[in-house]
Scaffold this motif. Structure first.
Motif, PDB file in Angstrom:
ATOM      1  N   GLY A 108       0.848  -1.198   0.000  1.00 22.57           N
ATOM      2  CA  GLY A 108       0.000   0.000   0.000  1.00 22.57           C
ATOM      3  C   GLY A 108       0.867   1.225   0.000  1.00 22.57           C
ATOM      4  O   GLY A 108       2.091   1.127  -0.020  1.00 22.57           O
ATOM      5  N   GLU A 109       0.219   2.367   0.042  1.00 17.78           N
ATOM      6  CA  GLU A 109       0.945   3.639   0.002  1.00 17.78           C
ATOM      7  C   GLU A 109       2.052   3.647   1.067  1.00 17.78           C
ATOM      8  O   GLU A 109       3.207   3.917   0.759  1.00 17.78           O
ATOM      9  CB  GLU A 109      -0.061   4.788   0.231  1.00 17.78           C
ATOM     10  CG  GLU A 109       0.387   6.120  -0.281  1.00 17.78           C
ATOM     11  CD  GLU A 109       0.867   6.067  -1.734  1.00 17.78           C
ATOM     12  OE1 GLU A 109       1.928   6.638  -2.015  1.00 17.78           O
ATOM     13  OE2 GLU A 109       0.186   5.434  -2.582  1.00 17.78           O
ATOM     14  N   ASP A 110       1.700   3.319   2.317  1.00 23.14           N
ATOM     15  CA  ASP A 110       2.657   3.334   3.426  1.00 23.14           C
ATOM     16  C   ASP A 110       2.748   1.959   4.078  1.00 23.14           C
ATOM     17  O   ASP A 110       2.844   1.838   5.292  1.00 23.14           O
ATOM     18  CB  ASP A 110       2.209   4.354   4.487  1.00 23.14           C
ATOM     19  CG  ASP A 110       2.353   5.776   3.987  1.00 23.14           C
ATOM     20  OD1 ASP A 110       3.304   6.042   3.228  1.00 23.14           O
ATOM     21  OD2 ASP A 110       1.505   6.614   4.357  1.00 23.14           O
ATOM     22  N   HIS A 111       2.698   0.939   3.274  1.00 25.98           N
ATOM     23  CA  HIS A 111       2.621  -0.414   3.818  1.00 25.98           C
ATOM     24  C   HIS A 111       3.552  -1.359   3.053  1.00 25.98           C
ATOM     25  O   HIS A 111       3.407  -1.543   1.844  1.00 25.98           O
ATOM     26  CB  HIS A 111       1.168  -0.901   3.745  1.00 25.98           C
ATOM     27  CG  HIS A 111       0.951  -2.232   4.397  1.00 25.98           C
ATOM     28  ND1 HIS A 111      -0.187  -2.981   4.206  1.00 25.98           N
ATOM     29  CD2 HIS A 111       1.743  -2.966   5.215  1.00 25.98           C
ATOM     30  CE1 HIS A 111      -0.095  -4.110   4.902  1.00 25.98           C
ATOM     31  NE2 HIS A 111       1.066  -4.116   5.516  1.00 25.98           N
ATOM     32  N   TYR A 112       4.475  -1.957   3.772  1.00 27.95           N
ATOM     33  CA  TYR A 112       5.445  -2.874   3.162  1.00 27.95           C
ATOM     34  C   TYR A 112       5.463  -4.198   3.933  1.00 27.95           C
ATOM     35  O   TYR A 112       5.122  -4.260   5.114  1.00 27.95           O
ATOM     36  CB  TYR A 112       6.850  -2.256   3.172  1.00 27.95           C
ATOM     37  CG  TYR A 112       6.953  -1.008   2.343  1.00 27.95           C
ATOM     38  CD1 TYR A 112       7.399  -1.055   1.027  1.00 27.95           C
ATOM     39  CD2 TYR A 112       6.595   0.233   2.879  1.00 27.95           C
ATOM     40  CE1 TYR A 112       7.490   0.093   0.253  1.00 27.95           C
ATOM     41  CE2 TYR A 112       6.680   1.388   2.117  1.00 27.95           C
ATOM     42  CZ  TYR A 112       7.131   1.318   0.807  1.00 27.95           C
ATOM     43  OH  TYR A 112       7.210   2.450   0.053  1.00 27.95           O
ATOM     44  N   PHE A 113       5.884  -5.230   3.232  1.00 23.14           N
ATOM     45  CA  PHE A 113       5.878  -6.589   3.772  1.00 23.14           C
ATOM     46  C   PHE A 113       7.220  -7.203   3.383  1.00 23.14           C
ATOM     47  O   PHE A 113       7.553  -7.264   2.195  1.00 23.14           O
ATOM     48  CB  PHE A 113       4.695  -7.327   3.113  1.00 23.14           C
ATOM     49  CG  PHE A 113       4.456  -8.740   3.529  1.00 23.14           C
ATOM     50  CD1 PHE A 113       3.810  -9.034   4.715  1.00 23.14           C
ATOM     51  CD2 PHE A 113       4.826  -9.794   2.698  1.00 23.14           C
ATOM     52  CE1 PHE A 113       3.535 -10.342   5.080  1.00 23.14           C
ATOM     53  CE2 PHE A 113       4.554 -11.106   3.047  1.00 23.14           C
ATOM     54  CZ  PHE A 113       3.905 -11.379   4.240  1.00 23.14           C
ATOM     55  N   LEU A 114       8.005  -7.590   4.383  1.00 21.54           N
ATOM     56  CA  LEU A 114       9.345  -8.119   4.113  1.00 21.54           C
ATOM     57  C   LEU A 114       9.360  -9.632   4.310  1.00 21.54           C
ATOM     58  O   LEU A 114       8.895 -10.123   5.345  1.00 21.54           O
ATOM     59  CB  LEU A 114      10.366  -7.492   5.069  1.00 21.54           C
ATOM     60  CG  LEU A 114      10.994  -6.147   4.673  1.00 21.54           C
ATOM     61  CD1 LEU A 114       9.949  -5.121   4.311  1.00 21.54           C
ATOM     62  CD2 LEU A 114      11.904  -5.634   5.778  1.00 21.54           C
ATOM     63  N   VAL A 115       9.888 -10.346   3.350  1.00 20.26           N
ATOM     64  CA  VAL A 115      10.024 -11.796   3.484  1.00 20.26           C
ATOM     65  C   VAL A 115      11.497 -12.099   3.743  1.00 20.26           C
ATOM     66  O   VAL A 115      12.365 -11.781   2.917  1.00 20.26           O
ATOM     67  CB  VAL A 115       9.506 -12.527   2.232  1.00 20.26           C
ATOM     68  CG1 VAL A 115       9.676 -14.030   2.390  1.00 20.26           C
ATOM     69  CG2 VAL A 115       8.045 -12.174   2.001  1.00 20.26           C
ATOM     70  N   ILE A 116      11.757 -12.694   4.913  1.00 22.07           N
ATOM     71  CA  ILE A 116      13.129 -12.843   5.398  1.00 22.07           C
ATOM     72  C   ILE A 116      13.456 -14.323   5.648  1.00 22.07           C
ATOM     73  O   ILE A 116      12.563 -15.161   5.733  1.00 22.07           O
ATOM     74  CB  ILE A 116      13.329 -12.023   6.695  1.00 22.07           C
ATOM     75  CG1 ILE A 116      12.375 -12.493   7.802  1.00 22.07           C
ATOM     76  CG2 ILE A 116      13.093 -10.538   6.412  1.00 22.07           C
ATOM     77  CD1 ILE A 116      12.478 -11.694   9.093  1.00 22.07           C
ATOM     78  N   ASN A 117      14.734 -14.617   5.765  1.00 24.71           N
ATOM     79  CA  ASN A 117      15.161 -16.006   5.940  1.00 24.71           C
ATOM     80  C   ASN A 117      14.800 -16.550   7.319  1.00 24.71           C
ATOM     81  O   ASN A 117      14.924 -15.854   8.333  1.00 24.71           O
ATOM     82  CB  ASN A 117      16.675 -16.110   5.720  1.00 24.71           C
ATOM     83  CG  ASN A 117      17.018 -16.090   4.247  1.00 24.71           C
ATOM     84  OD1 ASN A 117      16.627 -16.974   3.491  1.00 24.71           O
ATOM     85  ND2 ASN A 117      17.723 -15.051   3.820  1.00 24.71           N
ATOM     86  N   ALA A 118      14.393 -17.810   7.342  1.00 21.63           N
ATOM     87  CA  ALA A 118      13.917 -18.456   8.569  1.00 21.63           C
ATOM     88  C   ALA A 118      14.930 -18.354   9.712  1.00 21.63           C
ATOM     89  O   ALA A 118      14.566 -18.066  10.850  1.00 21.63           O
ATOM     90  CB  ALA A 118      13.604 -19.927   8.290  1.00 21.63           C
ATOM     91  N   ALA A 119      16.202 -18.565   9.387  1.00 25.79           N
ATOM     92  CA  ALA A 119      17.222 -18.596  10.437  1.00 25.79           C
ATOM     93  C   ALA A 119      17.496 -17.208  11.016  1.00 25.79           C
ATOM     94  O   ALA A 119      18.166 -17.077  12.038  1.00 25.79           O
ATOM     95  CB  ALA A 119      18.515 -19.194   9.888  1.00 25.79           C
ATOM     96  N   ASN A 120      16.990 -16.170  10.343  1.00 28.44           N
ATOM     97  CA  ASN A 120      17.325 -14.796  10.747  1.00 28.44           C
ATOM     98  C   ASN A 120      16.159 -14.021  11.334  1.00 28.44           C
ATOM     99  O   ASN A 120      16.270 -12.806  11.534  1.00 28.44           O
ATOM    100  CB  ASN A 120      17.848 -14.015   9.536  1.00 28.44           C
ATOM    101  CG  ASN A 120      19.181 -14.552   9.040  1.00 28.44           C
ATOM    102  OD1 ASN A 120      19.912 -15.170   9.799  1.00 28.44           O
ATOM    103  ND2 ASN A 120      19.475 -14.308   7.785  1.00 28.44           N
ATOM    104  N   ILE A 121      15.040 -14.670  11.583  1.00 27.37           N
ATOM    105  CA  ILE A 121      13.824 -13.933  11.937  1.00 27.37           C
ATOM    106  C   ILE A 121      14.037 -13.029  13.157  1.00 27.37           C
ATOM    107  O   ILE A 121      13.788 -11.815  13.105  1.00 27.37           O
ATOM    108  CB  ILE A 121      12.638 -14.895  12.176  1.00 27.37           C
ATOM    109  CG1 ILE A 121      12.284 -15.615  10.867  1.00 27.37           C
ATOM    110  CG2 ILE A 121      11.409 -14.116  12.687  1.00 27.37           C
ATOM    111  CD1 ILE A 121      11.212 -16.689  11.000  1.00 27.37           C
ATOM    112  N   GLU A 122      14.545 -13.607  14.246  1.00 32.59           N
ATOM    113  CA  GLU A 122      14.724 -12.809  15.469  1.00 32.59           C
ATOM    114  C   GLU A 122      15.754 -11.702  15.252  1.00 32.59           C
ATOM    115  O   GLU A 122      15.560 -10.560  15.661  1.00 32.59           O
ATOM    116  CB  GLU A 122      15.158 -13.715  16.629  1.00 32.59           C
ATOM    117  CG  GLU A 122      14.025 -14.549  17.212  1.00 32.59           C
ATOM    118  CD  GLU A 122      12.818 -13.686  17.622  1.00 32.59           C
ATOM    119  OE1 GLU A 122      13.023 -12.700  18.343  1.00 32.59           O
ATOM    120  OE2 GLU A 122      11.693 -14.001  17.191  1.00 32.59           O
ATOM    121  N   LYS A 123      16.870 -12.082  14.600  1.00 30.21           N
ATOM    122  CA  LYS A 123      17.951 -11.117  14.351  1.00 30.21           C
ATOM    123  C   LYS A 123      17.445  -9.936  13.516  1.00 30.21           C
ATOM    124  O   LYS A 123      17.688  -8.778  13.841  1.00 30.21           O
ATOM    125  CB  LYS A 123      19.103 -11.827  13.627  1.00 30.21           C
ATOM    126  CG  LYS A 123      20.293 -10.935  13.342  1.00 30.21           C
ATOM    127  CD  LYS A 123      21.438 -11.686  12.671  1.00 30.21           C
ATOM    128  CE  LYS A 123      21.174 -11.909  11.182  1.00 30.21           C
ATOM    129  NZ  LYS A 123      22.407 -12.272  10.444  1.00 30.21           N
TER     130      LYS A 123
END
Lengths: 370, 128
Positions: A108-123
């Motif tokens: 959306g205008e001000d809305h983003y969704f990041l897909v990240i690696n499983a091993a790095n989620i917390e980091k």
């Protein structure tokens, strides 16, 4: 760790039902294969494969400063990403090392969704939250447990998916997505992305609806050669396409420039984390460079094996494998820049012996219709 | 499934006695466990091996695995087919997929190996 202590994706039950051989993948119980890694590899190249990639993490970032935060946190330029467009980017630490590599979806205008690696989620989540301290108008949420992700990959992917949706899939171009797509009655986000070097889609839905969607896709796709596929061929497929894997081709101590990701580093977009050390490295020259190797002698290079020049260690293998489509033994490796030229003769140390290899162009495999 | 005339190791090699020779390979359990075999490294003819010592390497897409000699002796023959067709080990592990022939220096060592019943039990235990 015992298998019972591993994290399970919403599709764990499906994997057992379809005969997946379950392994521990960075703390997740996931199938390495259903039939054979090589057969599944070929099936994806010639027809289609369905992968459970629900272990991947997702961050939801929104607010008037969402873009500012991303511009600062990521090396690629997000200011030119349109709504429903997808962009790949490394994310660096202050030393220019790679914290993670990820996909950014602008929803959306001000809305983003990041897909990240499983091993790095917390980091990643902690890192982005820390950086967000400078951007009070950006809200970061870790939604990894609320999202399931399936990857439908291979030349028949569009034909298979179009049997289950009214959406015009041909309108979704490479690295674009469509939201609110109904697939077999399940509300999904669908993007034309993937990690195999083939055409295909990544499908995001709720964890509750994922098992039914998995089964329906396999039933509908059966006629068009759709197989359930495991982590094993996912790795050989991405390796042939020379797509980097976090933890192997890059890590916190490797820069995107070294990993061959320089085109995703936009120095002219303004300040971002890692900009100064990366500029400095660009000025003074790379410490190491990622190259493709083809084994000339008999042997398979494996992750961590030393790379030699005239018997002396000059680098190391990041990923090495038999490449099923090319029927060759290949590797990705870090070497000094002066030894990175195509055609350079090197050796890989395999069980104490130097086995001949030469530098070749990457990607090793590129699909024809692209 | 497992030939009754073979003798087996805990590490999933088999030995088939042919006079003072032993034909050696890996078992069906081993090949299934490894998955698609893509590379086989065998010793030179003439090499002396000891019982329990690594004599070769089998690599699948994901794994590198040593193979251990079921008996001591001299390697008198190696299966050259495996260099170009490593998948033979998956297709026919107890037959065409044999790896080496060893001239036994101490046939009494065969007593250290398992018979088929003991081996099948061993596989069952490992699978759990």
């Amino acid at each position: 760790m015992g298998m019972e202590e591993l994290k399970k994706t919403p599709l764990y039950g499906n994997h057992l039902k379809y005969g997946g051989r379950i392994i521990d993948f960075a703390g997740w119980a996931l199938p390495v294969q259903f039939r054979s890694i090589i057969e599944e590899h070929h099936q994806v190249r010639k027809a289609a494969g369905l992968f459970d990639v629900s272990d991947m993490g997702e961050l939801d970032i929104r607010g008037p400063q969402a873009l500012d935060l991303l511009q600062y946190a990521l090396t690629n330029d997000m200011s030119t990403v349109a709504v429903n467009q997808v962009r790949y980017s490394p994310m660096c630490n202050h030393r220019g090392g790679v914290v993670d590599d990820l996909l950014v979806y602008r929803l959306g205008e001000d809305h983003y969704f990041l897909v990240i690696n499983a091993a790095n989620i917390e980091k990643d989540y902690n890192w982005v939250k820390e950086l967000a301290g400078r951007f009070p108008g950006a809200k970061v949420e870790n939604v990894s447990d609320k999202v399931a992700e399936l990857a439908l990959q291979g030349p028949n992917s569009e034909a298979i998916l179009s049997r289950l949706t009214r959406a015009d899939l041909s309108a979704i171009r490479y690295y674009w997505c469509a939201q609110d797509v109904e697939v077999a009655g399940v509300r999904c986000m669908v993007s034309r992305t993937g990690y195999t070097g083939e055409d295909g889609f990544e499908i995001f839905c709720s964890p509750e609806e994922a098992p039914g969607l998995w089964d329906t896709l396999l039933e509908e796709g059966d006629e068009l050669g759709l197989w359930p596929c495991g982590l094993g061929c996912r790795d050989t497929l991405r390796f042939e396409a020379a797509m980097p894997l976090y933890g192997q081709e890059m890590d916190d101590d490797t820069t995107p420039l070294e990993a061959g990701l320089g085109k995703y580093v936009k120095f002219d977009k303004g300040d971002f984390v890692g900009r100064e050390p990366l500029l400095e490295e660009k000025r003074t020259g790379l410490r190491k460079k990622l190259v493709g190797l083809e084994m000339v002698g008999r042997g398979i290079a494996r992750t961590g094996y030393p790379v030699l020049k005239d018997g002396e260690k000059v680098g190391y293998v990041t990923t090495g494998s038999y490449a099923p489509t090319l029927d060759k033994n290949l590797a990705l490796a870090f070497v000094p820049p002066q030894l990175a030229e195509v055609g350079t003769g090197l050796q890989v140390e395999i069980r104490g012996r130097g086995v001949g290899a030469r530098v070749v162009k990457t990607p090793f495999y590129r699909r024809r219709d692209k | 499934m497992y030939p009754a005339e073979f003798r087996y190791t805990k590490t999933h090699e088999w030995a088939k006695v042919e006079g003072d020779l032993a034909r050696v390979g890996i078992t069906n359990y081993a090949q299934e466990h490894l998955g698609d075999i893509v590379f086989v490294e065998l010793p030179e003819v003439g090499r002396q091996v000891k019982q329990g010592e690594a004599f070769g390497v089998v690599e699948s897409v994901k794994a590198v695995s040593d193979c251990y000699a079921p008996v001591s002796g001299e390697v008198v023959e190696v299966n050259g087919v495996l260099a170009d067709k490593p998948e033979t080990l998956n297709q026919d592990p107890h037959g065409e997929g044999w790896m080496v022939v060893i001239r036994m220096s101490d046939p009494a060592e065969l007593g250290n190996l398992m018979d088929v019943a003991a081996y099948e039990k061993h596989c069952e235990e490992e699978a759990h």
